[in-house]
Design a protein around this motif. Structure first.
Motif, PDB file in Angstrom:
ATOM      1  N   ASP A   1      -7.968   9.876  -3.842  1.00 52.15           N
ATOM      2  CA  ASP A   1      -9.301  10.259  -4.294  1.00 52.15           C
ATOM      3  C   ASP A   1      -9.693   9.345  -5.449  1.00 52.15           C
ATOM      4  OD1 ASP A   1     -11.586  11.363  -5.363  1.00 52.15           O
ATOM      5  OD2 ASP A   1     -10.842  13.416  -5.390  1.00 52.15           O
TER       6      ASP A   1
ATOM      7  N   ARG B   1       0.861  -1.180   0.000  1.00 53.08           N
ATOM      8  CA  ARG B   1       0.000   0.000   0.000  1.00 53.08           C
ATOM      9  C   ARG B   1       0.902   1.235   0.000  1.00 53.08           C
ATOM     10  NH1 ARG B   1      -3.440  -3.247  -0.377  1.00 53.08           N
ATOM     11  NH2 ARG B   1      -5.572  -3.266   0.450  1.00 53.08           N
TER      12      ARG B   1
ATOM     13  N   GLY C   1      -1.607   8.318   2.795  1.00 44.66           N
ATOM     14  CA  GLY C   1      -2.996   8.685   3.005  1.00 44.66           C
ATOM     15  C   GLY C   1      -3.888   8.215   1.872  1.00 44.66           C
ATOM     16  N   ASP C   2      -5.184   8.275   2.097  1.00 45.59           N
ATOM     17  CA  ASP C   2      -6.133   7.795   1.093  1.00 45.59           C
ATOM     18  C   ASP C   2      -6.073   8.626  -0.173  1.00 45.59           C
ATOM     19  OD1 ASP C   2      -7.063   5.721   2.595  1.00 45.59           O
ATOM     20  OD2 ASP C   2      -8.832   6.784   3.336  1.00 45.59           O
TER      21      ASP C   2
ATOM     22  N   GLN D   1     -11.405   2.034  -3.236  1.00 42.33           N
ATOM     23  CA  GLN D   1     -11.457   1.751  -1.807  1.00 42.33           C
ATOM     24  C   GLN D   1     -10.992   2.952  -0.986  1.00 42.33           C
ATOM     25  OE1 GLN D   1      -9.423  -1.882  -0.815  1.00 42.33           O
ATOM     26  NE2 GLN D   1     -10.587  -3.102  -2.287  1.00 42.33           N
ATOM     27  N   LYS D   2     -11.429   2.992   0.268  1.00 44.02           N
ATOM     28  CA  LYS D   2     -11.003   4.005   1.222  1.00 44.02           C
ATOM     29  C   LYS D   2     -10.540   3.322   2.504  1.00 44.02           C
ATOM     30  CE  LYS D   2     -13.886   7.748  -0.573  1.00 44.02           C
ATOM     31  NZ  LYS D   2     -14.865   8.821  -0.253  1.00 44.02           N
ATOM     32  N   ASP D   3      -9.944   4.105   3.404  1.00 40.28           N
ATOM     33  CA  ASP D   3      -9.371   3.553   4.640  1.00 40.28           C
ATOM     34  C   ASP D   3      -8.437   2.402   4.306  1.00 40.28           C
ATOM     35  OD1 ASP D   3     -10.853   5.338   6.222  1.00 40.28           O
ATOM     36  OD2 ASP D   3     -12.595   4.001   6.146  1.00 40.28           O
ATOM     37  N   THR D   4      -7.511   2.670   3.421  1.00 41.21           N
ATOM     38  CA  THR D   4      -6.677   1.625   2.826  1.00 41.21           C
ATOM     39  C   THR D   4      -5.383   1.353   3.581  1.00 41.21           C
ATOM     40  OG1 THR D   4      -5.562   3.261   1.428  1.00 41.21           O
ATOM     41  CG2 THR D   4      -7.539   2.208   0.536  1.00 41.21           C
ATOM     42  N   GLY D   5      -5.012   2.238   4.502  1.00 43.64           N
ATOM     43  CA  GLY D   5      -3.711   2.090   5.132  1.00 43.64           C
ATOM     44  C   GLY D   5      -2.583   2.524   4.226  1.00 43.64           C
ATOM     45  N   ASN D   6      -2.882   3.324   3.224  1.00 44.60           N
ATOM     46  CA  ASN D   6      -1.871   3.770   2.268  1.00 44.60           C
ATOM     47  C   ASN D   6      -0.796   4.603   2.956  1.00 44.60           C
ATOM     48  OD1 ASN D   6      -1.001   3.937  -0.554  1.00 44.60           O
ATOM     49  ND2 ASN D   6      -1.452   6.123  -0.368  1.00 44.60           N
TER      50      ASN D   6
END
Length: 362
Positions: free
Chosen positions: A227, A163, A224-225, A216-221
């Motif tokens: 768009d 991620r 940060g997420d 997807q969102k709340d990905t642990g990137n």
């Protein structure tokens, strides 16, 4: 070159790759002075000039104006992929040697036009594949040239993140970049693999491209997420590449994949005499006297013919090598014809995925 005269270098593109890689490395080279800076954002160009430029360095938002006024000898192109070709060609036609950031160009046609411009103008052109200048890469490439691995007939080019999607700039913009992780980090892994194999003759390519996690969102990137509305590129791409001599390369690239098998700008090589990988540092494997072995070269030891003293950053070695090839009128380590082949293969991966067909090379 006259004694004590410095090469006049201009920077086009004063974003992250320019200010974090190119400019700090050039600043360490005595024979260089950065005398001009260009960016569409005038504040970025002005800050770069203050941080890295000469006292009277020029600041521009139009690269054509900069090339016309500044009398530059070298230009570094650090802009989005879609502008690599037109800027590089204009700089060479203005009499400048060009270091262009990877990938060479957004398309094969653009990359070919860059090679043709270099040949037409007699200017030097190289591409920013700095991973060739790591100590493990140089050791492995020299071992391959000496024949230590024998015939390398199977390889893997690794560029996998779990991620780590870059959420700034234009990384997610297909129009500006031409693609996502394949063209961003896959290009490094493929370049490194082809260079070690010394094999630039693809026969056919079958590719798969996925955008599975982009919504997807709340990905642990790591940054940060992202768009989803701006995420117009793939998040993963894979390819099966067959070379004209029958060798096979598996290319894997992703910014976001549910896997623990991560690592980028790495290669695995399998030859008739031995194999090598970079998973836990550089490892050479083979068989001697009926016994299997795994060797890990001590790349920190003195006495390696290309390595002395404290380890330099690959970007610093790359910049020093590039400036030396200009001063000494020698070939750059990364030749434009080699970078062109990388672009051709990457484009074939995207085309194969889009059409569902294997792409054949002439």
């Amino acid at each position: 070159m006259e004694k004590n005269r410095k090469l006049r270098v201009g920077i086009i593109g004063c974003g992250g790759i320019g200010t974090n890689k190119h400019m700090p490395s050039l600043a360490k080279i005595e024979e260089v002075e950065m005398t001009a800076f260009c960016d569409l954002d005038l504040e970025k160009a002005d800050k770069a000039a203050r941080d890295f430029g000469t006292a009277n360095a020029g600041v521009y938002t139009d690269y054509r104006e900069m090339l016309e006024k500044e009398g530059l000898e070298v230009v570094h192109v650090c802009t989005p992929n879609s502008s690599h070709a037109p800027i590089s060609i204009a700089a060479m036609e203005a009499g400048c040697h060009v270091m262009c950031e990877k990938p060479m160009a957004k398309t094969t046609a653009e990359a070919k036009s860059m090679v043709e411009a270099a040949e037409r103008t007699g200017r030097k052109l190289t591409i920013g594949y700095q991973n060739r200048f790591r100590t493990d890469s140089m050791f492995l490439q020299q071992a391959c040239r000496r024949g230590d691995l024998g015939e390398v007939y199977f390889a893997k080019a690794h560029a996998i993140r779990r991620r780590a999607v870059p959420t700034w700039g234009v990384f997610l913009d297909a129009e500006a970049q031409g693609g996502g992780p394949l063209i961003d980090i896959g290009t490094h892994a493929l370049d490194l693999t082809l260079w070690c194999m010394d094999n630039y003759a693809p026969a056919r390519v079958t590719g798969s491209v996925y955008r599975k996690l982009g919504d997807q969102k709340d990905t642990g990137n790591a940054w940060g997420d992202w768009d989803p509305a701006e995420y117009t590129v793939e998040d993963s791409a894979f390819a099966f590449i067959t070379m004209q001599d029958g060798a096979t390369i598996v290319l894997e690239s992703s910014w976001a994949l549910n896997t623990l098998e991560t690592g980028e700008a790495k290669t695995t090589l399998c030859g008739t005499k031995a194999g090598a990988d970079m998973k836990e540092g550089l490892r050479i494997n083979g068989a001697d006297f009926g016994k299997l072995y795994v060797k890990k070269p001590n790349l920190d030891a003195a006495g390696v013919d290309f390595y002395e003293g404290d380890e330099e950053k690959p970007a610093d070695v790359e910049a020093r090598s590039w400036i030396d090839c200009i001063l000494n009128d020698t070939e750059p380590v990364v030749k434009p014809e080699e970078a062109l082949k990388v672009t051709e293969i990457l484009e074939a991966v995207y085309l194969s995925a889009a059409t569902g067909k294997t792409i054949e090379f002439n």
